[in-house]
Design an enzyme around this catalytic site. Structure first.
Site, short mmCIF file in Angstrom:
data_model
loop_
_atom_site.label_atom_id
_atom_site.label_comp_id
_atom_site.label_asym_id
_atom_site.label_seq_id
_atom_site.Cartn_x
_atom_site.Cartn_y
_atom_site.Cartn_z
N GLY A 76 7.08 -19.56 23.48
CA GLY A 76 6.94 -19.66 24.93
C GLY A 76 6.91 -18.30 25.59
CB SER A 108 7.17 -17.48 19.10
OG SER A 108 6.80 -16.45 19.98
N PRO A 133 5.46 -10.45 18.84
CG PRO A 133 5.92 -8.35 19.74
CD PRO A 133 6.09 -9.17 18.49
CG LEU A 135 1.03 -6.75 24.46
CD1 LEU A 135 0.40 -5.37 24.46
CD2 LEU A 135 2.18 -6.82 25.43
CE LYS A 152 5.16 3.96 25.24
NZ LYS A 152 4.74 4.31 26.61
#
Length: 469
Positions: A76, A108, A133, A135, A152
């Site tokens: 999510g 996740s 992760p 983006l 990062k």
């Protein structure tokens, strides 16, 4: 002698009373032990974060022994995940994350939530992992950042999950692999690698297994007394359920489509009110739902442009070209929405997209068909209705005279020389209040008359269908 017998009897009675009160106190304490159950089944959204926060605060206020979060999620939003993690870390009540039922997963964001729990457990035939992760760009698509930005983001996620692992004494190296390499493991492997604390086949078995364990909460060390505890489910409120349903991308897509359709019919027939009111409400709810998700806004704009084309076709005679263009635009926008989210938790169902697109296309193609059929029909009133009609000459046309047509006397001018009274003529044109006629041939097919009459009519806008009166 009797004195000592009475004293012994009294002491025995006092002892039995003390034992009875102790047993009663223990049974009362056991009966008052409560464990609150929170069920998360689906994507981690702001509504879910609000639900967990309310449940943890309620458990703390009611003095619950522990809170069990039964988890089954594909992932999510990171913002909602961060809120849940903060609530767990700040909770004075022990939180047990239980990946269940069998077949469930903690993927996740679910991995981070599991690592934040005071006790982590899994049911058999469940799995955990894939915490990399992703983006999302401003268009809702999975973005491709440069190497520096990617490092990062990944390093931030690694630092976060390693800190959780070290705080709870779990496997930090595997947690880093889950973020960097999106690895997955089963429940048994998770226990063997110290990713979770235990495997439990059911909730009662879980409560029995964790009874007596000591955990550290924000209020200090707490020893769990969960054996035979009363399980109290905390359900979502009606408002939370409503907004959680709205956070489903399929529901948001349907609401957006119906809202645009309602506004279209209101603008096509101003004053109807009901389509406009319902359309506005559905459109706003759809936009709210999309605002809580990572969507491709280019797809939303294409859908809006489609209804703009439908609206323009109301007032511009384009023979349905703009309607066809609107259908294509709507289909493209739907496909972009389908492919936009990087997380499978926020993907549209292909069946829903096909069904809604086909319905919208069917509605507007039907409107185009009705307009075409209306234009093909011969006019029944006005001057256009006289074109192609047969008339009888009442006063000799030389070249002007009088003819009788459709129960009325009209002034007429012959386009074929003098025509004596009593002859049958055909109306081929109208100039003001004068009919232009020529001799009618008995052998001339009626189809040609209708076609000639139709040739002089103009294609009218689609909006004519909606005009009242």
């Amino acid at each position: 002698m009797r004195y000592w017998q009475n004293l012994r009897s009294r002491c025995m009675s006092l002892f039995l009373m003390i034992v009875g009160l102790a047993l009663l106190g223990q049974s009362g304490a056991a009966a008052s032990t409560r464990v609150y159950l929170v069920e998360i089944d689906g994507a981690i959204t702001p509504v879910v974060a609000s639900y967990v926060d309310r449940a943890l605060r309620q458990a703390a206020d009611q003095g619950a022994e522990a809170v069990v979060i039964q988890l089954d999620t594909p992932g999510g939003l990171s913002s909602a995940m961060d809120e849940i993690i903060q609530d767990i870390l700040q909770s004075p009540v022990p939180v047990i994350v239980y990946v269940a039922p069998e077949g469930a997963r903690a993927a996740s964001a679910g991995v981070f939530i599991t690592y934040a729990a005071h006790i982590a457990a899994m049911a058999p035939a469940t799995n955990i992992g894939s915490a990399s992760p992703v983006l999302i760009g401003q268009d809702g698509q999975a973005a491709q950042p440069d190497d520096t930005m990617q490092r990062k983001v990944v390093n931030d996620a690694v630092a976060k999950i390693r800190s959780l692992a070290e705080r709870r004494g779990r496997n930090a190296d595997w947690a880093e692999q889950a973020v960097r390499e999106a690895v997955n493991i089963s429940a048994e492997q998770a226990v063997a690698q110290n990713v979770v604390d235990l495997v439990a086949p059911s909730l009662p078995a879980l409560l029995d297994a964790v009874d007596g364990r000591t955990v550290t909460t924000s209020a200090g060390q707490v020893t769990l007394r969960t054996r035979a505890a009363e399980v109290v489910p905390i359900q979502m409120t009606l408002i939370e359920r409503f907004f959680q349903v709205l956070s489903d991308p399929n529901v948001a897509y349907i609401l957006l489509s119906l809202g645009m359709l309602g506004l279209f019919f209101e603008l096509a027939n101003p004053g109807s009110i009901l389509p406009g009111v319902l359309g506005g409400i559905l459109l706003l709810l759809g936009l709210y739902a999309l605002g809580t998700l990572d969507v491709n806004w280019a797809g939303v704009l294409l859908m809006g442009f489609a209804f703009l084309l439908f609206l323009i076709d109301l007032y511009v005679p384009t023979h349905g070209v703009l309607t066809i263009g609107g259908i294509v635009s709507f289909a493209l926008g739907s496909l972009l929405l389908l492919q936009s989210p990087a997380s499978p938790a926020f993907q549209l169902s292909r069946a829903v997209v096909i069904a809604v697109t086909a319905t919208i296309a069917g509605v507007f193609l039907l409107l185009v068909y009705l307009v075409a059929r209306a234009h093909a029909r011969r006019p029944q009133t006005g001057k256009e209705a006289l074109l192609g009609a047969r008339a009888v000459v009442r006063r000799t046309l030389d070249p002007e005279g009088m003819v009788f047509v459709e129960g009325e006397l009209w002034r007429a001018r012959s386009l074929a020389g003098t025509i004596p009274a009593g002859r049958t003529v055909r109306v081929v044109g109208v100039e003001g209040l004068v009919l232009l006629v020529e001799p009618a041939s008995e052998e001339e097919p009626a189809v040609r008359v209708r076609r000639l009459a139709g040739d002089v009519r103009r294609w009218r806008p689609l909006g004519a269908l909606f005009r009242r009166g």
